[in-house]
Design a protein around this motif. Structure first.
Motif, mmCIF file in Angstrom:
data_model
loop_
_atom_site.group_PDB
_atom_site.id
_atom_site.type_symbol
_atom_site.label_atom_id
_atom_site.label_comp_id
_atom_site.label_asym_id
_atom_site.label_seq_id
_atom_site.Cartn_x
_atom_site.Cartn_y
_atom_site.Cartn_z
ATOM 1 N N ASP A 515 0.833 -1.209 0.000
ATOM 2 C CA ASP A 515 0.000 0.000 0.000
ATOM 3 C C ASP A 515 0.866 1.256 0.000
ATOM 4 O OD1 ASP A 515 -2.307 -1.503 -0.008
ATOM 5 O OD2 ASP A 515 -2.575 -1.430 2.167
ATOM 6 N N ILE A 516 1.948 1.238 0.762
ATOM 7 C CA ILE A 516 2.857 2.389 0.795
ATOM 8 C C ILE A 516 3.519 2.577 -0.568
ATOM 9 C CG2 ILE A 516 5.007 3.286 1.797
ATOM 10 C CD1 ILE A 516 4.207 1.899 4.425
ATOM 11 N N ALA A 517 3.951 1.478 -1.176
ATOM 12 C CA ALA A 517 4.580 1.551 -2.501
ATOM 13 C C ALA A 517 3.610 2.132 -3.527
ATOM 14 C CB ALA A 517 5.039 0.163 -2.939
ATOM 15 N N ILE A 518 2.369 1.682 -3.491
ATOM 16 C CA ILE A 518 1.346 2.188 -4.417
ATOM 17 C C ILE A 518 1.123 3.679 -4.193
ATOM 18 C CG2 ILE A 518 -1.128 2.080 -4.954
ATOM 19 C CD1 ILE A 518 -0.887 -0.987 -4.391
ATOM 20 N N LEU A 519 1.107 4.094 -2.941
ATOM 21 C CA LEU A 519 0.915 5.510 -2.605
ATOM 22 C C LEU A 519 2.043 6.365 -3.185
ATOM 23 C CD1 LEU A 519 -1.090 7.246 -0.949
ATOM 24 C CD2 LEU A 519 0.459 6.993 1.002
ATOM 25 N N VAL A 520 3.270 5.898 -3.048
ATOM 26 C CA VAL A 520 4.433 6.630 -3.574
ATOM 27 C C VAL A 520 4.364 6.719 -5.103
ATOM 28 C CG1 VAL A 520 6.948 6.531 -3.874
ATOM 29 C CG2 VAL A 520 5.943 6.067 -1.630
ATOM 30 N N ILE A 521 4.064 5.597 -5.739
ATOM 31 C CA ILE A 521 4.027 5.571 -7.214
ATOM 32 C C ILE A 521 2.927 6.477 -7.749
ATOM 33 C CG2 ILE A 521 3.621 4.091 -9.218
ATOM 34 C CD1 ILE A 521 4.890 1.786 -7.558
ATOM 35 N N LYS A 522 1.747 6.409 -7.140
ATOM 36 C CA LYS A 522 0.637 7.256 -7.587
ATOM 37 C C LYS A 522 0.986 8.733 -7.453
ATOM 38 C CE LYS A 522 -3.333 4.204 -6.727
ATOM 39 N NZ LYS A 522 -4.555 4.021 -5.901
ATOM 40 N N LYS A 523 1.593 9.092 -6.340
ATOM 41 C CA LYS A 523 1.953 10.493 -6.117
ATOM 42 C C LYS A 523 2.949 10.965 -7.168
ATOM 43 C CE LYS A 523 1.807 14.203 -3.428
ATOM 44 N NZ LYS A 523 0.558 14.959 -3.191
ATOM 45 N N TYR A 524 3.926 10.140 -7.477
ATOM 46 C CA TYR A 524 4.928 10.520 -8.479
ATOM 47 C C TYR A 524 4.289 10.646 -9.857
ATOM 48 C CZ TYR A 524 9.012 10.605 -11.460
ATOM 49 O OH TYR A 524 9.926 10.991 -12.407
ATOM 50 N N ILE A 525 3.444 9.671 -10.218
ATOM 51 C CA ILE A 525 2.796 9.700 -11.535
ATOM 52 C C ILE A 525 1.973 10.969 -11.694
ATOM 53 C CG2 ILE A 525 0.942 8.628 -12.893
ATOM 54 C CD1 ILE A 525 2.037 5.913 -12.061
ATOM 55 N N GLU A 526 1.219 11.328 -10.659
ATOM 56 C CA GLU A 526 0.400 12.538 -10.744
ATOM 57 C C GLU A 526 1.268 13.774 -10.970
ATOM 58 O OE1 GLU A 526 -2.904 15.132 -8.250
ATOM 59 O OE2 GLU A 526 -1.691 13.647 -7.209
#
Length: 765
Positions: A515-526
């Motif tokens: 979940d933390i990894a997904i949060l980091v990736i989503k934030k970067y993509i945005e």
């Protein structure tokens, strides 16, 4: 944990389990309906909950903060028609209301997509499925099915009522003794009702009415016309009783042993289901963004909490960029951001209104006429606009990569505040003396540990990221799995959390790391996507006349003729009467400044009146001026008055630039809309000035993009002068663009804790 609604027997069992779970600690509960159950009628619940409320954010505050859909409930004060006629007119009015929303949605799909509005859904929800035989009461659901059947089979009947509704001849009166539909259906009145189109859009086409029991989905019945797709679904509990009642009405149920659940299809994109009819089970536990029109079925006097929960299902709104807020913009969007509520019986409406009043959201809405100024000059005033022909998602293929200019932090630290009221006292009507202190655990900025990467379920992460990409509309973004791994191993971010956050002891810990990894990736993509999308839009700005862009720049007005509206608590009758009297005197409204409706008169502004925020008025749309904005206009007005000779050869015009619909700038990391556009014109020469009169206490010091936007020599960022040079070169014009951020924040406070240039050097070009 969701709070209980009352003390029924099944809920008492739930309460015992809750008490057992929390006997050595405490429980946080939340509910949208505490206000409905905390009364003298529920003394036990009142004693239990009233002393324990930490944060009150009831629907009134939710609504006034701009969240969720607007809503419209008919308040019928008098009827000159029979109960049967009332039910017929209400059903046809509800049909027209839904058709109007469906029409607007399907004719403005791109606009709906931009504002995250889903296809409208018409629901009928209540407490009963079949009537009480001993009392001879008909089932409301059966009655709705009869009405649908009659509309499909008897077009002349539907047309007759539609004509009366649109002409304001129903004999249903509001509190002012006007027809209740007098100000409704503006869109339909303008274009007329094409019944062939109505049947196609709402019911899927023409043909005989059919109802099928869906054998693969318990309690479901499908509604269709001829051999077209299903347009509606009924979901009930008492299947046999419902079928028997239909048979007594001459409506026979066929069997469908092939189709799956139609109810499950409602949330699917492209669903043909437009109408949902169901029992009270939908009040709880069901979630969709589609509900736009609601027909009330059996509503009891003691069902306040259920009514509010039902209401909550309808007002949910994604909002533009998932803000969850209404846009407050033009009539088309406003139609789609409004929940229309009808009842086939007058008693249902009155009980619904009674429950809503307890939420203190019954407002008097007063339309404020707007006078457009200097229209003959609009064709000569230039403004900036984006090139609608150029679409980033269509022209550019963007490959996700590591960008050394992107850096962000994910804050997963626990935060708590402690309040001490030992010195609590009242001064001047306000509570003072409450001390607050933040409780901060020891946290560290961490990176994702490399040795944990291979423990993650990368298939799950990949699926989540692709769903996120679709949700955000990043269609032209190409993502490589290896880039995602490299991102987690990079220094482009850090995670503020407890030192043991990455410890793994159980499978749940692995899931938490994913979940933390997904949060980091989503934030970067945005951040990555927004940077390049914003850059594309800024590079393709162009000049256009205000005359051509007036529809966009004046978008928040209720209609093209230009109207504001204010909403005031209905208890403030004296204030309401004063404002209603004022709006009848246009000259006074425009040119005078009076207390009942605070406003500014400035004859250089392109529309009047300019309303000011006021504590006496609950809501102003578009929003009234903030204090700093009010001060700017008054200062500008006074300066021009005192320097008439200096400006005698110049034309000066001002426009309040509305957020989201006005002229905004997409910088690398942010989008912002300066509060005002000022034009200074002399002959062929024209200066366009964007002005932002706000403090900078919450800025990121002098490196804030909004400050750097005013610069000249910023090699990396976007500046107003770069935009000026690029457009003038491209369009062979010589307009001057300026941007000023007016702030009372002292320079010393801005540079506090930072190593910045001196004040003198900052002012050098």
């Amino acid at each position: 944990m969701k709070g209980i609604k009352a003390k029924r027997s099944e809920e008492q069992k739930w309460a015992k389990l809750r008490d057992k779970l929390s006997e050595n600690g405490f429980v946080f509960e939340y509910s949208a309906t505490f206000g409905q159950i905390l009364s003298e009628k529920n003394k036990e619940t009142l004693v239990e909950y009233a002393k324990s409320i930490v944060f009150d954010y009831s629907y009134k505050y939710f609504y006034l903060d701009g969240y969720g859909k607007d809503f419209s409930v008919l308040n019928v004060k008098g009827t000159g028609i029979s109960e049967q006629e009332f039910q017929e007119v209400m059903f046809i009015a509800n049909l027209l209301s839904f058709y109007e929303q469906l029409l607007v949605y399907e004719e403005n799909v791109h606009l709906a997509k931009e504002y995250n509005i889903e296809k409208p859904l018409w629901i009928f929800v209540g407490a009963t499925v079949t009537g009480k035989k001993e009392a001879g009461e008909e089932s409301d659901v059966v009655q709705i099915v009869e009405f649908i059947n009659r509309v499909i089979e008897d077009e002349d009947w539907a047309k007759w009522w539609a004509k009366k509704i649109l002409n304001g001849e129903t004999n249903l009166k509001d509190e002012k003794d006007n027809d209740v539909f007098q100000n409704s259906f503006r869109y339909l009145r303008e274009r007329g009702v094409d019944f062939e189109d109505l049947y196609r859009r709402v019911f899927g086409g023409r043909g005989g009415f059919k109802i099928y029991e869906i054998k693969n989905a318990q309690g479901e019945f499908g509604l269709k016309v001829g051999e077209n797709n299903y347009f509606g679904v009924i979901n009930i509990g008492d299947v046999s009783g419902f079928k028997k009642q239909l048979e007594t009405k001459g409506i026979f149920v066929e069997q469908d042993v092939i189709s799956g659940s139609l109810f499950d299809d409602i949330k699917k994109e492209g669903s043909s289901i437009n109408i949902l009819i169901g029992s009270r089970k939908f009040i709880e536990g069901w979630d969709t963004w589609r509900v736009s029109s609601m027909g009330l079925l059996n509503i009891g006097r003691e069902q306040g909490p259920q009514i509010i929960q039902l209401f909550g299902r309808g007002v949910r709104l994604k909002g533009k960029e998932m803000s969850l807020k209404r846009s407050g913009e033009n009539s088309y969007i406003r139609l789609l951001e409004t929940l229309n509520i009808y009842g086939i019986k007058a008693d249902y409406l009155s009980k619904f209104l009674e429950a809503i009043r307890r939420e203190e959201v019954e407002f008097e809405t007063i339309e404020i006429p707007v006078k457009l100024q200097h229209e003959e000059k609009w064709k000569d005033l230039y403004t900036l606009t984006k090139d609608e022909k150029r679409k980033f998602e269509e022209e550019e293929v963007l490959r996700l990569e590591l960008d050394d200019k992107i850096y962000f932090r994910i804050d997963l630290s626990l935060k708590a505040s402690m309040y001490s009221s030992r010195e609590r006292r009242e001064e001047g009507g306000k509570i003072v003396g409450i001390e607050t202190a933040e409780i901060k655990p020891e946290v560290k900025p961490l990176f994702f540990p490399e040795d944990k990467l291979n423990l993650l379920d990368w298939n799950r992460i990949w699926q989540e990221i692709n769903e996120y990409k679709i949700l955000m509309g990043f269609w032209n973004l190409v993502i490589n799995k290896e880039v995602l791994r490299n991102l987690l191993l990079s220094n482009r971010y850090n995670i503020l959390t407890l030192p043991d956050a990455f410890d793994i002891k159980t499978q749940k810990d692995v899931k938490r790391l994913e979940d933390i990894a997904i949060l980091v990736i989503k934030k970067y993509i945005e951040k990555f996507y927004r940077k390049y999308a914003n850059q594309f839009e800024t590079e393709h700005l162009r000049y256009d006349t205000f005359s051509n862009q007036k529809g966009q720049l004046l978008l928040p007005f209720v209609s093209e003729t230009g109207e504001k509206y204010v909403q005031i608590d209905k208890e403030k009758k004296e204030l309401i009467n004063k404002i209603r009297a004022l709006v009848k005197d246009l000259a006074k409204l425009i040119k005078e400044e009076t207390e009942e409706l605070p406003r500014i008169y400035f004859d250089k502004h392109l529309f009047l009146p300019i309303l000011i925020k006021s504590n006496k008025i609950d809501r102003i749309t578009p929003a009234g001026l903030e204090e700093s904005e009010e001060k700017f206009i008054k200062d500008l007005r006074n300066y021009l008055r005192e320097n008439k000779d200096r400006f005698k050869d110049y034309e000066v015009y001002l426009l309040r630039n509305f957020p989201k619909s006005g002229r905004g700038f997409r910088l690398q990391w942010a989008e912002f809309y300066p509060d005002f556009i000022l034009w200074i014109k002399k002959g062929e020469k024209q200066i366009m000035v964007f002005i932002e009169p706000h403090g900078l206490e919450h800025s990121k010091g002098l490196n804030d993009e909004k400050i750097r936007f005013a610069g000249v020599n910023d090699s990396e960022g976007i500046t107003i002068k770069k935009i000026e040079q690029e457009i003038n070169k491209k369009e062979k014009k010589n307009l001057i663009l300026e941007y000023f951020l007016l702030s009372q924040t002292p320079y010393e406070r801005l540079i506090q804790g930072h190593n910045y240039v001196s004040h003198d050097n900052l002012q050098k070009p």
